[in-house]
Every structure is written in structure tokens, then in C-alpha cells.
Motif scaffolding. Structure first.
Motif, PDB file in Angstrom:
ATOM      1  N   ARG A 210       0.816  -1.217   0.000  1.00 39.15           N
ATOM      2  CA  ARG A 210       0.000   0.000   0.000  1.00 39.15           C
ATOM      3  C   ARG A 210       0.851   1.269   0.000  1.00 39.15           C
ATOM      4  NH1 ARG A 210      -0.168   1.911   5.298  1.00 39.15           N
ATOM      5  NH2 ARG A 210       0.669   0.447   6.842  1.00 39.15           N
ATOM      6  N   THR A 211       2.145   1.141   0.312  1.00 39.36           N
ATOM      7  CA  THR A 211       3.020   2.312   0.316  1.00 39.36           C
ATOM      8  C   THR A 211       3.687   2.549  -1.027  1.00 39.36           C
ATOM      9  OG1 THR A 211       5.029   1.116   1.001  1.00 39.36           O
ATOM     10  CG2 THR A 211       3.509   1.802   2.739  1.00 39.36           C
ATOM     11  N   TRP A 212       3.534   1.610  -1.971  1.00 35.71           N
ATOM     12  CA  TRP A 212       4.177   1.763  -3.260  1.00 35.71           C
ATOM     13  C   TRP A 212       3.449   2.798  -4.100  1.00 35.71           C
ATOM     14  CZ3 TRP A 212       4.775  -4.185  -4.515  1.00 35.71           C
ATOM     15  CH2 TRP A 212       5.607  -4.753  -3.539  1.00 35.71           C
ATOM     16  N   ARG A 213       4.176   3.384  -5.039  1.00 30.14           N
ATOM     17  CA  ARG A 213       3.624   4.481  -5.830  1.00 30.14           C
ATOM     18  C   ARG A 213       3.771   4.183  -7.322  1.00 30.14           C
ATOM     19  NH1 ARG A 213       6.941   9.235  -2.933  1.00 30.14           N
ATOM     20  NH2 ARG A 213       5.761  10.599  -4.330  1.00 30.14           N
ATOM     21  N   THR A 214       3.139   4.984  -8.125  1.00 32.89           N
ATOM     22  CA  THR A 214       3.216   4.814  -9.576  1.00 32.89           C
ATOM     23  C   THR A 214       4.640   5.080 -10.056  1.00 32.89           C
ATOM     24  OG1 THR A 214       0.940   5.582  -9.775  1.00 32.89           O
ATOM     25  CG2 THR A 214       2.284   5.580 -11.780  1.00 32.89           C
ATOM     26  N   PRO A 215       5.214   4.213 -10.897  1.00 33.42           N
ATOM     27  CA  PRO A 215       6.588   4.428 -11.369  1.00 33.42           C
ATOM     28  C   PRO A 215       6.765   5.802 -11.998  1.00 33.42           C
ATOM     29  CG  PRO A 215       5.838   2.237 -11.978  1.00 33.42           C
ATOM     30  CD  PRO A 215       4.641   2.947 -11.412  1.00 33.42           C
ATOM     31  N   SER A 216       7.860   6.457 -11.642  1.00 35.09           N
ATOM     32  CA  SER A 216       8.124   7.799 -12.160  1.00 35.09           C
ATOM     33  C   SER A 216       9.576   8.162 -11.919  1.00 35.09           C
ATOM     34  CB  SER A 216       7.215   8.824 -11.471  1.00 35.09           C
ATOM     35  OG  SER A 216       7.629  10.142 -11.783  1.00 35.09           O
ATOM     36  N   PRO A 217      10.214   8.876 -12.862  1.00 37.13           N
ATOM     37  CA  PRO A 217      11.583   9.359 -12.622  1.00 37.13           C
ATOM     38  C   PRO A 217      11.659  10.322 -11.448  1.00 37.13           C
ATOM     39  CG  PRO A 217      11.014   9.501 -14.954  1.00 37.13           C
ATOM     40  CD  PRO A 217       9.748   9.193 -14.229  1.00 37.13           C
ATOM     41  N   ASP A 218      10.535  11.008 -11.154  1.00 40.85           N
ATOM     42  CA  ASP A 218      10.543  11.950 -10.045  1.00 40.85           C
ATOM     43  C   ASP A 218      10.773  11.267  -8.699  1.00 40.85           C
ATOM     44  OD1 ASP A 218      10.099  14.001 -11.786  1.00 40.85           O
ATOM     45  OD2 ASP A 218       7.937  14.086 -11.477  1.00 40.85           O
ATOM     46  N   LEU A 219      10.382  10.006  -8.602  1.00 40.53           N
ATOM     47  CA  LEU A 219      10.600   9.277  -7.355  1.00 40.53           C
ATOM     48  C   LEU A 219      12.085   9.122  -7.071  1.00 40.53           C
ATOM     49  CD1 LEU A 219       7.931   6.430  -7.716  1.00 40.53           C
ATOM     50  CD2 LEU A 219       7.739   8.574  -6.451  1.00 40.53           C
ATOM     51  N   LEU A 220      12.890   8.915  -8.115  1.00 36.12           N
ATOM     52  CA  LEU A 220      14.333   8.782  -7.941  1.00 36.12           C
ATOM     53  C   LEU A 220      14.935  10.104  -7.488  1.00 36.12           C
ATOM     54  CD1 LEU A 220      16.782   6.934  -8.205  1.00 36.12           C
ATOM     55  CD2 LEU A 220      16.966   7.603 -10.608  1.00 36.12           C
ATOM     56  N   THR A 221      14.470  11.206  -8.069  1.00 36.49           N
ATOM     57  CA  THR A 221      14.955  12.526  -7.657  1.00 36.49           C
ATOM     58  C   THR A 221      14.601  12.806  -6.205  1.00 36.49           C
ATOM     59  OG1 THR A 221      14.629  13.319  -9.928  1.00 36.49           O
ATOM     60  CG2 THR A 221      14.886  14.978  -8.203  1.00 36.49           C
ATOM     61  N   GLU A 222      13.398  12.454  -5.840  1.00 31.07           N
ATOM     62  CA  GLU A 222      12.933  12.660  -4.468  1.00 31.07           C
ATOM     63  C   GLU A 222      13.750  11.845  -3.477  1.00 31.07           C
ATOM     64  OE1 GLU A 222       8.947  11.391  -2.043  1.00 31.07           O
ATOM     65  OE2 GLU A 222       8.671  12.287  -4.022  1.00 31.07           O
ATOM     66  N   TRP A 223      14.027  10.599  -3.847  1.00 24.54           N
ATOM     67  CA  TRP A 223      14.809   9.734  -2.970  1.00 24.54           C
ATOM     68  C   TRP A 223      16.236  10.235  -2.833  1.00 24.54           C
ATOM     69  CZ3 TRP A 223      18.833   6.278  -4.640  1.00 24.54           C
ATOM     70  CH2 TRP A 223      19.291   5.408  -3.655  1.00 24.54           C
ATOM     71  N   GLU A 224      16.825  10.686  -3.940  1.00 25.84           N
ATOM     72  CA  GLU A 224      18.196  11.200  -3.898  1.00 25.84           C
ATOM     73  C   GLU A 224      18.308  12.427  -3.009  1.00 25.84           C
ATOM     74  OE1 GLU A 224      18.825  11.740  -8.034  1.00 25.84           O
ATOM     75  OE2 GLU A 224      19.770   9.782  -8.328  1.00 25.84           O
ATOM     76  N   ALA A 225      17.202  13.177  -2.906  1.00 29.39           N
ATOM     77  CA  ALA A 225      17.217  14.385  -2.083  1.00 29.39           C
ATOM     78  C   ALA A 225      17.331  14.065  -0.600  1.00 29.39           C
ATOM     79  CB  ALA A 225      15.950  15.202  -2.333  1.00 29.39           C
ATOM     80  N   GLU A 226      17.155  12.798  -0.222  1.00 28.33           N
ATOM     81  CA  GLU A 226      17.266  12.422   1.183  1.00 28.33           C
ATOM     82  C   GLU A 226      18.653  12.728   1.734  1.00 28.33           C
ATOM     83  OE1 GLU A 226      15.099  11.448   3.246  1.00 28.33           O
ATOM     84  OE2 GLU A 226      13.386  10.984   1.975  1.00 28.33           O
ATOM     85  N   ALA A 227      19.666  12.617   0.891  1.00 26.13           N
ATOM     86  CA  ALA A 227      21.035  12.871   1.352  1.00 26.13           C
ATOM     87  C   ALA A 227      21.211  14.322   1.764  1.00 26.13           C
ATOM     88  CB  ALA A 227      22.035  12.511   0.258  1.00 26.13           C
TER      89      ALA A 227
END
Length: 524
Positions: A210-227
Motif C-alpha cells: 500500500r506504500t508503493w507508488r506509480t513508477p516515475s523518474p521523479d521518485l528517484l529525484t525525491e529519494w536522492e534528495a534524502e542525502a
């Protein structure tokens, strides 16, 4: 074995119970761990000076033991930062999109690859390899970072390491202590590990889907911003979904132009520049940059693939010498460093020396920001291990430290009833408690010896009991449900808080351990 428990044992036990209760309440356990370290050292030595110095010494000893994990997280994070600046990170993950198109396929591929690599080469090199190549793909495919961390921990540190069926270090230790054949323990441990891992993966799949989301390049950008934002920040959010919190504070990082901060404008801005680009001639420098990015997108996977081939040659042939100890992880870090230097030089030829150091500092800051709180926690559990207790308590270098944790486990064993089910679950519990020091294999001699002694009395094969104890010890201390273990590396690469990851893994793993123990008693 008759063990005399002193006041320090009871203080240490009280500290464990307080820490477990604090974790159950979803609170940070650094303060309880530090206070428990101080009180244990104070009661053991009777000196306030030793008690105070143990607070520092415990974290220092833990840092010495865990810094290799921190360093490899920093190096790989720095490499990914340089590749992201070059634009090679998106190109590198593009080929995997054909298979990892959505959450379910990414979940299965991630689990299979992690398990196979960890089974042959242990999780130490597997986690950095998967972290550098497959985690970004899984994030782009819609998996939440927490789901990614759970899959890697369950399949690598859990399912593969708990059986250790290929390398057979763990079965060998358990079997020698139990006085049985190592292959008998290995065969049973393999079956039990698959039951535990399969159960944990099924629970993880249905609870995290239920926590998964629609595939998108924006998800990778968002995840990288965690650093940049800090892995620990999402834990302060009341978000109950367990995704690591990707609430409304994130969208400003998704739009390419830094001046645009509103989420509502992001989708429009993503399209507009792409149309404008077509009306202007692409500069030669941009063409060269894209070519360089493509080269690095091919270089990084090929470099790690060559490393895997080298590992296999060392394992199955005499062409190259096999890697021992932490050599595999060291090579992964060395490859990441060289890629970092080359990528930084390609991006900023004139100032790449400064750029390289900036990326490395960013990686170190990220590693300590995300995992630094683990050091005092690990220090408390290290004080119960005789291998680490001496320097923490300020004893001489040739002195043997007190085995506080193992004394407690041995004392509990004496009170177990003579029943197959009770004995089996008692061995499992002892393995779980012995794994609290986070070392993975340290409790195997204890569970193996108890299995050899108790098996004939309750009419259970000692090899079966040894395999059950091995499950408890490695699933606990090997890096799945204990935060102050190699789970630090998994959390670092997935960019999730390590305490949250350990807490989420706890129930799926415990359900699998209970099921596997029942299976072992009834079938074996």
C-alpha cells in the motif's frame, strides 16, 4: 553450567529490557543505552571514573568495529552524487526498467539478486552492489525506500546468511559446538532459512504494497534528495504509512529548475523545457556531457559485474585467490572511489579536486547523520561481550572482559523444562538474545553446545536444535531486526532510519522464526 549472577548482570538485564520497551514505544533508544552503559560499568567496577569513561569508550569501541560500514556507505553515496551531477545515474538504471517496471517485479528481482549474491559471497559485498545498481531502479519503479531496505535485509543478512549454505562458516561453528556433522546442520538450516525468509517476504509484500507508488523518474529525484535533507527527518512526521514520509515538503525537489519551488508548477515546467530544447541547437558541450554520462552509465555496472566475476573465479577456481574477510567490501569501496574521481573530473575538469572532496564530505556527513546514533547503542551491547568489554571498562589489554550477556543466557538455559517444543523455542530465544550484541555469529558456540547437551534429553536431533539456534542468532545479530548491526549498511543505502527499518522487520521475521521452529520440531 552453574553461573553466578552479580549485580552488574541484573543492571545489564534491566538495561536490555528498558531498551526493548523503548523501541516498542517507537522512541529513540540512545539515552537509555548510554545510561545503561554508565550504570553497568559503575556497578561492575565500583568506580564513578570507570562509569563515566565507559560512556566514551563504548562509543569509541563501537566506532572502531562499525567504521568500515560507515566508510563504504560514504564512498558509494559520494560516487552516486558525482554520477547524479553528471546525469549518469538515470542512464545507468534505464536497462533494468525493462524487467523492474513496477513494484511487484522490482520486489522479486531485488529479492532474488540479493539472495543469490549473498548466498555465494555473504551480504558484505552484496549490499553495496545492490545499493549502487538496483536500489535506484526499484525506487524509480515505485517501491518505497523502507520496502527496499526490508527486502535486502531479509534476503541478504537474513535468508542467505542464516543458512550460510555455500561458505558454511555458521553451520561449521554450530556443528562443532554441538558435536554433530556440519552438513546435517547446514541442510536443516537451509530449509529453516527459506521458511523464515519466505514468511517474512510475504508479510512484507502485503504490508508494504500500500506504500508503493506509480513508477516515475521523479521518485528517484525525491529519494536522492534524502542525502541533502537528512534521513532522520521523516521520523518526526506522524505519517503512519511507514514509507519514510514523502509528504508535501518534498515536491520542490522534483522540478529541475531550482528557482521553481511549488509542486503545482513542477509538472508543467518538466514539459515546457523539453519542447523548447527542440527549437534551439544543442550546444556541443551538452552533447559531450551526454556522451560522458552514457559512458559512465555503462562503466559502473560493468565494473561491478567484473568484480562479481572475480569473486566467482576466486570461489570456484584457482585462477585468482579467493577474497577473505572484509576484502570484498574494501574492493567495492575502492571501485566507488575511482568512479567518483573520474566522474568528478569529467564534470568539472578545472576544479575536480575540490568537487571530489565535496562529494566525499557529503557522503561522510550522510553516513554519520543517518547512522551516528547507532554507536552508543552498539556500545552498550558490546559491554556484555567479553571480546569488547575490556577496553570499554578500562581493563588492561591482556585482561579478559566479563561475559555479562552470555552469563545471562546460560543462566536462563538452566531453567528450561524438558520438553521438545519448550526446549526448541528456548534455544531460539537464547539465540535471539545472544545476537543482541550485533555480531551475528558470536552466539553460535553457545546455542550449539546447548543443543548437543539438551537434544538427547528431549529426544530431538541436536543438529535440528543447532539449526534453530543458528536461525535465532543470525536473524537477530546478523543484521535484520537489530539496528546496531550490519543493518546499518542496508539502511544507509536505502536512505531510511535504521531504527525504523529494524522495527518494521521485527514482526515479519519473528513470525517466520516461530513458524520455522514449529516446522522443525514436527518434521525434523
Amino acid at each position: 553450567m552453574d553461573v553466578q549472577l552479580a549485580a552488574a548482570h541484573w543492571v545489564y538485564l534491566a538495561g536490555i529490557l528498558v531498551i526493548l520497551a523503548t523501541m516498542a514505544l517507537r522512541k529513540n533508544i540512545v539515552v537509555p543505552a548510554v545510561v545503561a552503559t554508565f550504570l553497568t560499568a559503575l556497578v561492575f567496577s565500583g568506580s564513578i571514573v570507570t562509569g563515566l569513561s565507559s560512556i566514551f569508550n563504548a562509543s569509541l569501541v563501537a566506532a572502531k568495529e562499525l567504521f568500515n560500514i560507515f566508510l563504504i556507505i560514504a564512498m558509494v553515496t559520494a560516487m552516486l552524487g558525482a554520477l547524479r551531477q553528471l546525469g549518469a545515474d538515470r542512464m545507468m538504471v534505464a536497462p533494468f526498467r525493462r524487467v523492474m517496471r513496477a513494484g511487484t517485479s522490482s520486489f522479486l528481482v531485488l529479492a532474488a539478486v540479493t539472495y543469490v549474491i549473498s548466498l555465494f559471497f555473504w551480504p558484505t559485498p552484496a549490499v553495496p552492489l545492490v545499493g549502487a545498481v538496483l536500489i535506484p531502479v526499484a525506487i524509480r519503479a515505485g517501491l518505497s525506500p523502507l520496502s527496499v531496505g526490508m527486502v535486502i535485509a531479509i534476503c541478504g543478512q537474513g535468508m542467505a546468511l542464516s543458512s550460510d549454505y555455500i561458505i558454511k562458516v555458521a553451520p561449521g561453528i554450530s556443528a562443532s559446538a554441538a558435536g554433530v556433522d556440519a552438513d546435517a546442520v547446514a541442510d536443516k538450516a537451509l530449509v529453516l532459512s527459506l521458511i523464515v525468509g519466505g514468511t517474512a517476504l510475504l508479510i512484507t509484500y502485503f504490508s508494504q504494497k500500500r506504500t508503493w507508488r506509480t513508477p516515475s523518474p521523479d521518485l528517484l529525484t525525491e529519494w536522492e534528495a534524502e542525502a541533502d535533507s537528512g534521513v532522520g527527518e521523516p521520523t518526526s512526521s506522524p505519517d503512519p504509512s511507514g514509507t519514510g514520509s514523502t509528504g508535501p515538503v518534498r515536491p520542490q525537489k522534483l522540478g529541475p529548475p531550482p528557482a521553481l519551488g511549488e509542486a503545482a508548477g513542477t509538472a508543467t515546467v518538466v514539459l515546457a523545457p523539453q519542447r523548447d530544447v527542440g527549437t534551439f541547437e544543442v550546444p556541443q558541450s551538452e552533447k559531450e556531457r551526454r556522451g560522458t554520462a552514457k559512458a559512465f552509465a555503462m562503466l559502473v555496472p560493468l565494473a561491478y559485474l567484473a568484480f562479481i566475476v572475480y569473486l566467482m573465479l576466486g570461489k570456484f577456481t584457482d585462477v585468482v585467490p579467493p577474497l577473505k574477510g572484509g576484502e570484498a567490501a574494501a574492493i567495492v569501496g575502492g571501485i566507488a572511489s575511482l568512479v567518483l574521481f573520474a566522474a568528478a573530473a569529467s564534470t568539472d575538469k578545472g576544479g575536480f579536486l575540490e568537487t571530489t572532496s565535496d562529494h566525499l564530505v557529503d557522503g561522510l556527513v550522510f553516513a554519520f547523520k543517518a547512522m551516528g546514533c547507532v554507536l552508543p547503542i552498539a556500545g552498550f551491547f558490546f559491554i556484555g561481550n567479553p571480546d569488547f568489554a575490556a577496553p570499554i571498562l578500562g581493563l588492561s589489554s591482556d585482561a579478559t572482559g566479563p561475559a555479562i550477556l552470555f552469563d545471562l543466557v546460560t543462566a536462563v538455559q538452566a531453567h528450561l523444562p524438558q520438553n521438545a517444543f519448550v526446549t526448541s523455542f528456548g534455544i531460539l530465544l537464547i539465540g535471539l538474545v545472544a545476537g543482541l550484541d550485533g555480531s551475528g555469529f558470536s552466539g553460535l558456540p553457545l546455542t550449539g553446545a546447548l543443543s548437543g547437551a539438551l537434544g538427547p534429553a528431549v529426544d530431538v536431533d541436536p543438529a535440528t536444535l543447532a539449526a534453530i539456534g543458528q536461525m535465532g542468532n543470525i536473524w537477530s545479530g546478523g543484521g535484520v531486526i537489530i539496528a546496531w548491526s550490519s543493518l546499518i549498511a542496508v539502511a544507509g543505502f536505502a536512505r531510511v532510519p535504521v531504527l525504523d527499518l529494524a522495527r518494521k522487520c521485527f514482526l515479519p521475521v519473528m513470525a517466520g522464526l516461530v513458524l520455522s521452529t514449529v516446522f522443525a520440531v514436527l518434521v525434523f
